[in-house]
Enzyme design. Structure first.
Site, PDB file in Angstrom:
ATOM      1  N   ARG A   1       0.855  -1.181   0.000  1.00 42.95           N
ATOM      2  CA  ARG A   1       0.000   0.000   0.000  1.00 42.95           C
ATOM      3  C   ARG A   1       0.895   1.237   0.000  1.00 42.95           C
ATOM      4  O   ARG A   1       2.117   1.118   0.085  1.00 42.95           O
ATOM      5  CB  ARG A   1      -0.950  -0.001   1.207  1.00 42.95           C
ATOM      6  CG  ARG A   1      -0.241   0.165   2.538  1.00 42.95           C
ATOM      7  CD  ARG A   1      -1.243   0.203   3.693  1.00 42.95           C
ATOM      8  NE  ARG A   1      -0.574   0.575   4.923  1.00 42.95           N
ATOM      9  CZ  ARG A   1      -1.119   0.478   6.129  1.00 42.95           C
ATOM     10  NH1 ARG A   1      -2.342   0.018   6.273  1.00 42.95           N
ATOM     11  NH2 ARG A   1      -0.443   0.847   7.192  1.00 42.95           N
TER      12      ARG A   1
ATOM     13  N   ASN B   1      -4.528   8.272   4.292  1.00 48.54           N
ATOM     14  CA  ASN B   1      -4.243   7.550   5.531  1.00 48.54           C
ATOM     15  C   ASN B   1      -2.760   7.617   5.847  1.00 48.54           C
ATOM     16  O   ASN B   1      -1.934   7.217   5.020  1.00 48.54           O
ATOM     17  CB  ASN B   1      -4.639   6.069   5.389  1.00 48.54           C
ATOM     18  CG  ASN B   1      -4.625   5.337   6.709  1.00 48.54           C
ATOM     19  OD1 ASN B   1      -5.431   5.636   7.592  1.00 48.54           O
ATOM     20  ND2 ASN B   1      -3.710   4.406   6.872  1.00 48.54           N
ATOM     21  N   GLU B   2      -2.440   8.166   7.013  1.00 52.79           N
ATOM     22  CA  GLU B   2      -1.042   8.181   7.467  1.00 52.79           C
ATOM     23  C   GLU B   2      -0.091   8.566   6.329  1.00 52.79           C
ATOM     24  O   GLU B   2       0.770   7.780   5.923  1.00 52.79           O
ATOM     25  CB  GLU B   2      -0.641   6.837   8.060  1.00 52.79           C
ATOM     26  CG  GLU B   2      -1.391   6.500   9.327  1.00 52.79           C
ATOM     27  CD  GLU B   2      -0.859   5.252  10.026  1.00 52.79           C
ATOM     28  OE1 GLU B   2      -0.237   4.412   9.363  1.00 52.79           O
ATOM     29  OE2 GLU B   2      -1.076   5.130  11.242  1.00 52.79           O
TER      30      GLU B   2
ATOM     31  N   GLU C   1      -6.957   5.637  15.711  1.00 54.58           N
ATOM     32  CA  GLU C   1      -6.664   4.205  15.695  1.00 54.58           C
ATOM     33  C   GLU C   1      -5.880   3.822  16.930  1.00 54.58           C
ATOM     34  O   GLU C   1      -4.963   4.544  17.357  1.00 54.58           O
ATOM     35  CB  GLU C   1      -5.779   3.845  14.496  1.00 54.58           C
ATOM     36  CG  GLU C   1      -6.407   3.964  13.148  1.00 54.58           C
ATOM     37  CD  GLU C   1      -5.419   3.529  12.060  1.00 54.58           C
ATOM     38  OE1 GLU C   1      -4.456   2.794  12.362  1.00 54.58           O
ATOM     39  OE2 GLU C   1      -5.613   3.949  10.916  1.00 54.58           O
TER      40      GLU C   1
ATOM     41  N   TRP D   1       3.158  -5.834  13.632  1.00 53.81           N
ATOM     42  CA  TRP D   1       4.330  -5.282  12.950  1.00 53.81           C
ATOM     43  C   TRP D   1       5.540  -5.121  13.861  1.00 53.81           C
ATOM     44  O   TRP D   1       6.530  -4.542  13.463  1.00 53.81           O
ATOM     45  CB  TRP D   1       3.968  -3.956  12.267  1.00 53.81           C
ATOM     46  CG  TRP D   1       3.053  -3.044  13.037  1.00 53.81           C
ATOM     47  CD1 TRP D   1       1.715  -2.878  12.818  1.00 53.81           C
ATOM     48  CD2 TRP D   1       3.385  -2.167  14.120  1.00 53.81           C
ATOM     49  NE1 TRP D   1       1.186  -1.960  13.697  1.00 53.81           N
ATOM     50  CE2 TRP D   1       2.201  -1.506  14.514  1.00 53.81           C
ATOM     51  CE3 TRP D   1       4.568  -1.881  14.821  1.00 53.81           C
ATOM     52  CZ2 TRP D   1       2.150  -0.578  15.556  1.00 53.81           C
ATOM     53  CZ3 TRP D   1       4.518  -0.960  15.860  1.00 53.81           C
ATOM     54  CH2 TRP D   1       3.326  -0.322  16.209  1.00 53.81           C
TER      55      TRP D   1
ATOM     56  N   GLU E   1      -2.693  -8.138   7.370  1.00 52.19           N
ATOM     57  CA  GLU E   1      -2.932  -7.799   8.776  1.00 52.19           C
ATOM     58  C   GLU E   1      -3.867  -8.790   9.466  1.00 52.19           C
ATOM     59  O   GLU E   1      -4.538  -8.445  10.432  1.00 52.19           O
ATOM     60  CB  GLU E   1      -3.462  -6.356   8.867  1.00 52.19           C
ATOM     61  CG  GLU E   1      -2.370  -5.383   8.455  1.00 52.19           C
ATOM     62  CD  GLU E   1      -2.732  -3.914   8.580  1.00 52.19           C
ATOM     63  OE1 GLU E   1      -1.857  -3.118   8.953  1.00 52.19           O
ATOM     64  OE2 GLU E   1      -3.890  -3.563   8.269  1.00 52.19           O
ATOM     65  N   LYS E   2      -3.850 -10.058   8.998  1.00 53.40           N
ATOM     66  CA  LYS E   2      -4.782 -11.028   9.576  1.00 53.40           C
ATOM     67  C   LYS E   2      -4.431 -11.393  11.021  1.00 53.40           C
ATOM     68  O   LYS E   2      -5.254 -11.923  11.744  1.00 53.40           O
ATOM     69  CB  LYS E   2      -4.905 -12.266   8.693  1.00 53.40           C
ATOM     70  CG  LYS E   2      -3.609 -13.015   8.434  1.00 53.40           C
ATOM     71  CD  LYS E   2      -3.846 -14.100   7.396  1.00 53.40           C
ATOM     72  CE  LYS E   2      -2.611 -14.952   7.176  1.00 53.40           C
ATOM     73  NZ  LYS E   2      -1.477 -14.167   6.591  1.00 53.40           N
ATOM     74  N   PHE E   3      -3.191 -11.092  11.439  1.00 57.84           N
ATOM     75  CA  PHE E   3      -2.833 -11.328  12.836  1.00 57.84           C
ATOM     76  C   PHE E   3      -2.941 -10.060  13.683  1.00 57.84           C
ATOM     77  O   PHE E   3      -2.622 -10.064  14.864  1.00 57.84           O
ATOM     78  CB  PHE E   3      -1.427 -11.924  12.945  1.00 57.84           C
ATOM     79  CG  PHE E   3      -1.370 -13.341  12.458  1.00 57.84           C
ATOM     80  CD1 PHE E   3      -2.087 -14.334  13.116  1.00 57.84           C
ATOM     81  CD2 PHE E   3      -0.646 -13.680  11.330  1.00 57.84           C
ATOM     82  CE1 PHE E   3      -2.067 -15.649  12.666  1.00 57.84           C
ATOM     83  CE2 PHE E   3      -0.613 -14.982  10.868  1.00 57.84           C
ATOM     84  CZ  PHE E   3      -1.327 -15.977  11.534  1.00 57.84           C
ATOM     85  N   HIS E   4      -3.359  -8.953  13.056  1.00 57.53           N
ATOM     86  CA  HIS E   4      -3.564  -7.707  13.815  1.00 57.53           C
ATOM     87  C   HIS E   4      -4.941  -7.783  14.457  1.00 57.53           C
ATOM     88  O   HIS E   4      -5.919  -8.169  13.820  1.00 57.53           O
ATOM     89  CB  HIS E   4      -3.490  -6.527  12.847  1.00 57.53           C
ATOM     90  CG  HIS E   4      -3.405  -5.194  13.515  1.00 57.53           C
ATOM     91  ND1 HIS E   4      -4.435  -4.676  14.277  1.00 57.53           N
ATOM     92  CD2 HIS E   4      -2.423  -4.276  13.545  1.00 57.53           C
ATOM     93  CE1 HIS E   4      -4.074  -3.482  14.727  1.00 57.53           C
ATOM     94  NE2 HIS E   4      -2.845  -3.232  14.310  1.00 57.53           N
TER      95      HIS E   4
END
Ligand code: GLA
Length: 675
Positions: free
Chosen positions: A134, A172-173, A325, A333, A373-376
């Site tokens: 991204r 975003n950011e 957020e 991360w 980000e499936k583990f976020h």
């Protein structure tokens, strides 16, 4: 800003559309905003129904949608697919949930990079940042800007009148750098506007050094990969340029949405203490200042990091701000990503409210099953509604709803300001500096920590801001100071203020040129320094003895002016007997970084002399006290139960109980007390 130099963008100016900027209160309407990023395009529509049911159960009143939806909204160049978002906007509205609608421009669809490779940024080594992750967009690319404006225009036209819309979230950011050819051309334009002539640029950049003189604008490049150390002022200007170019991208999209909906506030989310943006300047261009915050649950100073970010963001907002957020559990991360123990999510959320937040939101609502980000964590974790994370989120939602009416819109008062400036940070971080052990964020944290542990509430300010409302101004380190900033500090002390400065302050001018004498002469006089002979950086882990404490990171060979009010000497070693700390009237200079307890003691004394009192006296270690309006917030960050003595009678808004004389807080405990 040096006379004759123009800022390239209209930094510091409010919205350019002529409208009266709306604020966070237009979105909160007396409630604390509670919710998070919602990415429904990752889920089948049946799940949306479960989502709104769970959102209602948890008291969610705000979702941020569309942040990464560009490819879904514009599957092929110029095509639009809004049907799914229409249904979601309606669904949210039907359930009383407001939408913070994002422009999707942080993650362009793959077709954009394929059709327009010039939209892809290049790093200093010439490597292209391809799609597949991204933020693969160049701030300088005309094609990127054209497509970004078009999708923003259509979103604003379609949803500007939708009753669910409460706020716009731009991109975003913002965080990309670009060293490519289009960015190089834009850099030259930026430099022409800043300097006017090549002579002025050559002088500012000190190009007499190493035969770097430019004979034509076309010869100037971004600081690309080079054989050895790069020109410091070129690097500094490239950082200024990058911040300004990203700001131009933000302003272009903001102006589009503001034209459609002048009454809807606009924000973009900061990363805290992110090096790539001059956040003071950016904050002035936002209606709502918002930030993303992810302290490490295992970090013993995680709460202090949070407090620092809260204080900085509140100061940038000059009032209530938005926690856009945070994570309900682990991020994904860090090297090792820890969940939050029971109670910590609640405590850190309420800590943000105590320090001025009127919105407590998360990345993200539902934990993803696919993608990077499936583990976020999410507010709804893989364990679903029965999981501990969601159960705690639900409890927090109810508590925030309970206190919202007492808190929102209330400002906090601080007698102390810590000064911070991005340009100084950029200049001081050059690869040719004396010590790589000195890292500005660490130094800022050390000084903030000393005040935080003493329960002395602090704002942050820019060195050119009006400081007259503060009793004490603290400068952890401002390597680069403009003449205006120096004049401001001198006037502040002349006007009766107390100033304390850490090492390596006032060294360079706006072009990163070392001031004669190694430190600005006016500041030397202010602090009572006759001569600054040498800097003596310390090795990692090394300390230096001073009378009554030990210093870390740095020391200085200083000769004091005769007649300074007070000095604390170095003891032993090369600097034996020379002053480590000087006080000259109301101006203090600390030429090393005292160990935490010593710095706390020193600042406590200076604050007391300046007439600043802690929020409460005699608190047990690990307990944080903050006042917002008439409310007193107490947090136990220690592992053991803490007993806190209080004057008078209070009502704890979280438990509904009356508290007289003493309150006891367990691990991660919080009290919100109303007199
Ligand atoms: C940032 C981004 C989010 C998400 C989180 C993960 O804050 O804005 O999209 O990637 O990080 O922590």
């Amino acid at each position: 800003m040096t006379a004759g130099r123009k800022p390239v963008t209209a930094g510091g100016k409010p919205v350019t559309t002529g409208r009266k900027p709306p604020g966070l209160c237009d979105a909160t309407r007396g409630r604390i905003l509670f919710g998070g990023d919602y990415n429904p395009e990752q889920w089948p529509e049946e799940t949306w129904q479960e989502d709104v049911r769970l959102m209602s159960a948890a008291g969610v009143n705000s979702v941020t949608m569309g942040v990464f939806s560009w490819a879904r909204l514009e599957p092929r160049p110029g095509e639009r697919d809004f049907g799914w978002l229409d249904r979601l906007m309606d669904l949210m509205h039907d359930h009383g949930i407001g939408v913070v609608l994002a422009t999707p421009t942080a993650s362009p669809p793959p077709w954009l990079g394929r059709l327009h490779p010039e939209t892809l940024p290049r790093d200093a080594d010439g490597r292209t940042e391809w799609w597949g992750g991204r933020q693969h967009f160049s701030h300088s690319s005309a094609a990127y800007r054209r497509y970004a404006a078009a999708i923003t225009e259509d979103l604003a036209a379609r949803y500007g009148g939708h009753p669910a819309l409460t706020m716009w979230h731009i991109n975003n950011e913002y965080c990309t750098f670009d060293h490519g050819d289009e960015a190089a051309a834009a850099f030259r334009r930026w430099l022409r506007e800043r300097y006017g002539t090549l002579d002025a640029l050559n002088t500012a950049w000190g190009t007499a050094f190493w035969s770097q003189g430019y004979d034509t604008w076309e010869g100037i490049l971004p600081p690309r990969h080079a054989h050895y150390l790069k020109n410091p002022t070129q690097v500094l200007d490239f950082r200024r340029f990058t911040s300004d170019m990203l700001l131009e991208c933000y302003r272009a999209e903001r102006d589009i949405v503001a034209r459609h909906t002048p009454h809807i506030p606009v924000t973009t989310n900061f990363m805290p203490l992110w090096t790539g943006q001059d956040a003071w300047r950016w904050a002035d261009e936002e209606d709502v200042v918002s930030v993303d915050l992810y302290p490490d649950p295992r970090d013993p100073l995680g709460a202090q990091h949070g407090a620092l970010v809260h204080d900085l963001t509140r100061s940038q907002a000059r009032g209530p701000w938005m926690l856009m957020e945070q994570a309900a559990g682990p991020v994904n991360w860090r090297g090792v990503n820890h969940p939050k123990p029971r109670g910590l999510n609640r405590q850190w959320s309420l800590q943000a409210v105590a320090r001025g937040a009127d919105a407590v939101c998360y990345f993200q609502w539902r934990q993803s099953r696919q993608g990077a980000e499936k583990f976020h964590s999410g507010m709804v974790s893989h364990a679903g509604a029965e999981g501990r994370t969601f159960q705690e989120v639900k409890q927090l939602g109810a508590e925030l709803a309970g206190i919202g009416g007492e808190v929102t819109g209330r400002h906090m008062h601080a007698d102390i300001a810590i000064l911070h400036d991005w340009h100084s940070w950029w200049a001081g971080a050059h690869e040719g500096r004396l010590s790589t052990e000195v890292d500005l964020p660490d130094v800022l944290h050390a000084w903030h920590r000393a005040l935080w542990e003493a329960n002395l509430t602090t704002d942050f300010a820019h060195p050119e801001h009006d400081l007259s409302s503060y009793r004490l101004v603290v400068v952890p380190q401002l390597y680069l100071l403009t003449d205006t900033a120096i004049g401001n500090l001198l006037a502040y002390v002349r006007g009766g203020g107390t100033l304390v400065s850490g090492f390596l302050t006032g060294i360079a001018d706006e072009d990163d040129r070392i001031r004669p004498g190694g430190m600005d002469a006016r500041l030397r006089e202010l602090f009572g320094i006759r001569t600054l002979h040498e800097w003596w950086p310390l090795d990692a882990g090394e300390t230096v003895a001073c009378e009554g404490f030990r210093g870390t990171l740095w020391s200085e060979e200083i000769e004091a002016l005769p007649g300074v009010s007070e000095t604390v000497p170095y003891r032993g070693g090369e600097l034996d007997g020379l002053p480590a700390v000087l006080r000259n009237g109301r101006a203090w200079y600390v030429s090393t970084l005292p160990e935490p307890e010593a710095l706390r003691g020193l600042l406590g004394r200076i604050a007391a002399d300046a007439g600043v009192r802690p929020v409460l006296d005699g608190l047990p270690a690990g307990v944080e006290a903050v006042r917002r309006g008439e409310l007193l917030f107490l947090f136990n960050h220690g592992r053991e139960e803490a007993k806190i003595s209080l004057m008078g009678t209070h009502r704890d808004l979280l438990t509904g109980t009356t508290v007289t004389g003493e309150t006891v807080l367990g691990r991660h405990g919080v009290a919100v007390l109303k007199p």
